[in-house]
Design an enzyme around this catalytic site. Sequence first.
Site, PDB file in Angstrom:
ATOM      1  N   ARG A   1       3.914  -1.484  -0.971  1.00 55.02           N
ATOM      2  CA  ARG A   1       3.223  -2.735  -0.650  1.00 55.02           C
ATOM      3  C   ARG A   1       4.195  -3.911  -0.506  1.00 55.02           C
ATOM      4  O   ARG A   1       3.941  -4.853   0.205  1.00 55.02           O
ATOM      5  CB  ARG A   1       2.227  -3.099  -1.769  1.00 55.02           C
ATOM      6  CG  ARG A   1       0.983  -2.247  -1.810  1.00 55.02           C
ATOM      7  CD  ARG A   1      -0.054  -2.929  -2.704  1.00 55.02           C
ATOM      8  NE  ARG A   1      -1.065  -2.004  -3.214  1.00 55.02           N
ATOM      9  CZ  ARG A   1      -2.161  -1.651  -2.554  1.00 55.02           C
ATOM     10  NH1 ARG A   1      -2.377  -2.095  -1.345  1.00 55.02           N
ATOM     11  NH2 ARG A   1      -3.033  -0.829  -3.096  1.00 55.02           N
TER      12      ARG A   1
ATOM     13  N   GLU B   1      -9.222  -8.733   6.982  1.00 56.05           N
ATOM     14  CA  GLU B   1      -8.901  -7.331   6.695  1.00 56.05           C
ATOM     15  C   GLU B   1      -7.442  -7.059   7.019  1.00 56.05           C
ATOM     16  O   GLU B   1      -6.923  -7.572   8.018  1.00 56.05           O
ATOM     17  CB  GLU B   1      -9.768  -6.408   7.572  1.00 56.05           C
ATOM     18  CG  GLU B   1     -11.060  -5.972   6.916  1.00 56.05           C
ATOM     19  CD  GLU B   1     -10.870  -4.855   5.902  1.00 56.05           C
ATOM     20  OE1 GLU B   1      -9.831  -4.831   5.206  1.00 56.05           O
ATOM     21  OE2 GLU B   1     -11.763  -4.016   5.790  1.00 56.05           O
ATOM     22  N   ASP B   2      -6.801  -6.211   6.213  1.00 56.71           N
ATOM     23  CA  ASP B   2      -5.439  -5.814   6.531  1.00 56.71           C
ATOM     24  C   ASP B   2      -5.428  -4.860   7.727  1.00 56.71           C
ATOM     25  O   ASP B   2      -4.720  -5.066   8.700  1.00 56.71           O
ATOM     26  CB  ASP B   2      -4.773  -5.160   5.305  1.00 56.71           C
ATOM     27  CG  ASP B   2      -5.670  -4.116   4.623  1.00 56.71           C
ATOM     28  OD1 ASP B   2      -6.817  -3.908   5.084  1.00 56.71           O
ATOM     29  OD2 ASP B   2      -5.235  -3.518   3.624  1.00 56.71           O
TER      30      ASP B   2
ATOM     31  N   GLY C   1      -5.094  -4.369  -0.312  1.00 57.09           N
ATOM     32  CA  GLY C   1      -4.156  -4.399   0.816  1.00 57.09           C
ATOM     33  C   GLY C   1      -4.020  -5.733   1.520  1.00 57.09           C
ATOM     34  O   GLY C   1      -3.006  -6.008   2.149  1.00 57.09           O
TER      35      GLY C   1
ATOM     36  N   LYS D   1      -6.420  -0.047  14.232  1.00 56.73           N
ATOM     37  CA  LYS D   1      -6.054   1.329  14.611  1.00 56.73           C
ATOM     38  C   LYS D   1      -7.223   1.892  15.433  1.00 56.73           C
ATOM     39  O   LYS D   1      -7.958   2.760  14.982  1.00 56.73           O
ATOM     40  CB  LYS D   1      -5.868   2.145  13.324  1.00 56.73           C
ATOM     41  CG  LYS D   1      -4.650   3.036  13.330  1.00 56.73           C
ATOM     42  CD  LYS D   1      -4.698   3.973  12.159  1.00 56.73           C
ATOM     43  CE  LYS D   1      -3.805   3.566  11.030  1.00 56.73           C
ATOM     44  NZ  LYS D   1      -3.743   4.593   9.964  1.00 56.73           N
TER      45      LYS D   1
ATOM     46  N   PHE E   1       0.330   6.251  10.164  1.00 58.94           N
ATOM     47  CA  PHE E   1       0.077   5.645   8.857  1.00 58.94           C
ATOM     48  C   PHE E   1       1.155   4.607   8.593  1.00 58.94           C
ATOM     49  O   PHE E   1       2.343   4.905   8.623  1.00 58.94           O
ATOM     50  CB  PHE E   1       0.049   6.703   7.751  1.00 58.94           C
ATOM     51  CG  PHE E   1      -0.620   6.192   6.520  1.00 58.94           C
ATOM     52  CD1 PHE E   1      -1.992   6.278   6.380  1.00 58.94           C
ATOM     53  CD2 PHE E   1       0.117   5.566   5.518  1.00 58.94           C
ATOM     54  CE1 PHE E   1      -2.632   5.749   5.256  1.00 58.94           C
ATOM     55  CE2 PHE E   1      -0.512   5.042   4.397  1.00 58.94           C
ATOM     56  CZ  PHE E   1      -1.886   5.140   4.269  1.00 58.94           C
TER      57      PHE E   1
ATOM     58  N   ASP F   1      -9.453   1.072  10.384  1.00 58.39           N
ATOM     59  CA  ASP F   1      -9.105   2.420  10.827  1.00 58.39           C
ATOM     60  C   ASP F   1     -10.371   3.071  11.401  1.00 58.39           C
ATOM     61  O   ASP F   1     -10.756   2.782  12.528  1.00 58.39           O
ATOM     62  CB  ASP F   1      -8.554   3.136   9.584  1.00 58.39           C
ATOM     63  CG  ASP F   1      -8.059   4.524   9.830  1.00 58.39           C
ATOM     64  OD1 ASP F   1      -8.061   4.960  10.968  1.00 58.39           O
ATOM     65  OD2 ASP F   1      -7.668   5.195   8.849  1.00 58.39           O
TER      66      ASP F   1
END
Length: 465
Positions: free
Chosen positions: A439, A373-374, A321, A405, A426, A377
């Site tokens: 993506r 990091e993308d 990601g 998030k 999401f 969560d």
Amino acid sequence: MAELNSNLPPKELLEHIARSCANALSVAGCSILLLNSKKTHLLHVSSHGLGDWYLRKGFIEADKSLPEMLRGEVVEVTDAGQDLRLQFREMAEQAGIASILSVPLQQNGETFGALRVYSRNRRIFSRRDKEFAARMADLSALVLRQIQSVELTTKPSPENQELKPLELKKLVTFAHPSEEQFARLLDFYDIKWLYEPRSFPLQWQDNRIGEMFTPDFYLPELNLYVELTTLKQSLMREKNQKIRHLKELYPEVEFKLLTRKDYSNLLAKYGCGPLAGAKAEGVARVLFGDAQIEEKVRELGKRISDDYASHSLLLVGVLKGVFCFMADLMRHISIPVAVDFLGISYYADASSGVSITRDLDQSIKGKNVLMVEDIVDTGMTLNYILNYLRTRDPASLKVCALLDKRVRRLVQVPLDYVGFEIGDEFVVGYGLDYQGEYRNLPFIGVLKPTTSVPQTERETKKDSE
Ligand code: IMP
């Protein structure tokens, strides 16, 4: 004792021992306790005749609760309300316990737990009482060692040959399959857990507990209680009330509720649970357009360049990601940087633990590492990776996440640079996928809600209480 020769599961055998011991000694209760791996705490793993509240009264600290036990001694308490060697004197008194006899569970001279008997009347335990309790402790140790020997034969590495703390989880009976699945998920990310170890009294009537709340999990390393519910939103009123009450009475307790929706979303991410495989119907709306993303990434790049000026820096990303973010971020960093990538396995129902599918090409020992990091969560992935990288002695280790998030966080991970904080939605695009798709979108968008959670899942009795 014929049952001990049978094929009963260990949990039932231990219950049988506790019951037989209490009956034979004519006492109110008997419990078998195990020490945790660090030998700091004791946990009741099986018991007879003791109330739920007494069993889950709090964490029994090994060095405060009859500390002689750790040295393998038999300990006798005649007046439980007054004996300073007892950690929960007041609670023992409230539970009507007058005397306690504690005998150690041992293997190769090492104490790994205790068998305790609890009498309502003040009692001086006779030599025969003690001998009998010691034999019952030996039997319990035998049953517990059987669980361990299964472990030894399945994992025959040299370090497993020595005495190891027993796997408490083998003695757990989950009230609902979702809890078992959650325990597996925690195991996957190597997060220690205890199932229902503590009850919190919420209401008292005439000095007795009228109502209490027992969260499903306690995560000792995170000092966090987690309650998982499969209740429909419409049935949540009573539970929400209890949780409000819990927070008012115990403000110091860290607590996280995972609702049915939260949990389904969590599982869906790994392709499990009721939403697994649900087809997404496209993007509902754009959250951050390409210009907005570019501006944010430029800002992050500048901050990082300023902070690391005159230092060398290695950017580490977790595939896949992060590739768009990494490619843009590195081009906005004005100091020389090196880049490397890690690949890790994701949770799938049957898997045993995270594995590194692609390791770093270079050593990070003594280097300044910035994890890129993308999205963060629950924080479980990042927590695992940070622990992994820390073992490799970097000079410094910081984190830059494009999306945070935060509302869904379970494990508190330190984020040094954050692009955008987002809600519980999401998102896809700019490298982020749903089931391998989306993506390539140049923006970050919110996925259209997938099929709702089916209402057919059976509610447990426990949940409807
Ligand atoms: P965590 O372990 O729960 O923090 O999850 C982190 C990983 O889950 C990320 O690296 C992503 O692969 C994935 N993820 C979490 N939320 C989203 C999302 O909204 N869209 C796409 N992937 C996500």
